[in-house]
Design a protein around this motif. Structure first.
Motif, short mmCIF file in Angstrom:
data_model
loop_
_atom_site.label_atom_id
_atom_site.label_comp_id
_atom_site.label_asym_id
_atom_site.label_seq_id
_atom_site.Cartn_x
_atom_site.Cartn_y
_atom_site.Cartn_z
N ALA A 1 0.83 -1.21 0.00
CA ALA A 1 0.00 0.00 0.00
C ALA A 1 0.86 1.25 0.00
O ALA A 1 1.94 1.28 0.59
N MET A 2 0.34 2.30 -0.67
CA MET A 2 0.97 3.62 -0.65
C MET A 2 -0.11 4.64 -0.30
O MET A 2 -1.23 4.57 -0.83
N PHE A 3 0.21 5.55 0.61
CA PHE A 3 -0.75 6.59 0.98
C PHE A 3 -1.14 7.41 -0.26
O PHE A 3 -0.29 7.68 -1.11
N PRO A 4 -2.39 7.84 -0.34
CA PRO A 4 -2.88 8.56 -1.52
C PRO A 4 -2.07 9.82 -1.86
O PRO A 4 -1.85 10.10 -3.03
N GLN A 5 -1.64 10.57 -0.85
CA GLN A 5 -0.95 11.83 -1.13
C GLN A 5 0.38 11.64 -1.86
O GLN A 5 0.94 12.59 -2.39
N HIS A 6 0.89 10.41 -1.91
CA HIS A 6 2.16 10.14 -2.58
C HIS A 6 1.96 9.44 -3.92
O HIS A 6 2.94 9.02 -4.55
N SER A 7 0.74 9.30 -4.34
CA SER A 7 0.46 8.60 -5.60
C SER A 7 -0.25 9.55 -6.55
O SER A 7 -0.53 10.69 -6.23
N ASN A 8 -0.57 9.04 -7.73
CA ASN A 8 -1.31 9.84 -8.71
C ASN A 8 -2.82 9.73 -8.48
O ASN A 8 -3.59 10.31 -9.21
#
Length: 171
Positions: free
Chosen positions: A136-143
């Motif tokens: 998982a990656m936090f939304p603020q670090h993804s597109n």
């Protein structure tokens, strides 16, 4: 700072400078000697600039950098990827048990750490088998700013994550 550089040269190791009262990798410095230069995180500098950088630091711990296993380096080599194990105590039996485990994985956004708050990934570990789930990656670090993004493969290295088994895992 001269003592730090002498120690770094003498032990032929990278060093970590980490504030005692911090989290999320904030204020962390990865220090290594590169020829006649000092490299701090990804920034090469002379001794004078290094002295100016660290002289105001207070309440820091200095440790040798831990070289990770080849398994972890294959996933992402530019941060130390860490296993985090959550333990709890059963309220009835008062016996400790492992409740959950995750593998934290660095990314180009989180270098030199594996912190999710800086753009790192977190993959659940099956406690019985040591097999990794999606990361998982936090939304603020993804597109995709409105939801957690899940990765079967590392977004920077392209290496497989989900389905890998951590070596020597004993469930």
């Amino acid at each position: 700072s001269t003592d730090i550089l002498e120690y770094c040269s003498a032990c032929k190791s990278k060093l970590i400078l980490k504030p005692l009262n911090s989290s999320g990798g904030h204020g962390l410095f990865l220090v290594q000697i590169k020829g006649d230069m000092v490299q701090v995180n990804n920034d090469k500098m002379g001794v004078e600039k290094f002295n100016n950088l660290i002289s105001p630091l207070d309440n820091y711990i200095i440790t040798k950098y831990v070289e990770q296993s080849s398994f972890m380096s294959e996933i992402f080599p530019y941060a130390v990827n860490t296993v985090r194990i959550l333990t709890m105590v059963d309220p009835t039996t008062h016996e400790p048990f492992v409740a959950n485990a995750v593998l934290r994985i660095g990314t180009n956004k989180s270098i030199p750490t594996d912190n999710m708050s800086r753009g790192g990934l977190s993959a659940f570990i099956d406690l019985k088998t040591g097999v990794l789930g999606k990361a998982a990656m936090f939304p603020q670090h993804s597109n995709q700013k409105d939801r957690v993004v899940w990765h079967d493969k590392h977004p920077d290295t392209g290496k497989q994550i989900s389905g890998l088994q951590i070596p020597n895992w004993q469930g």
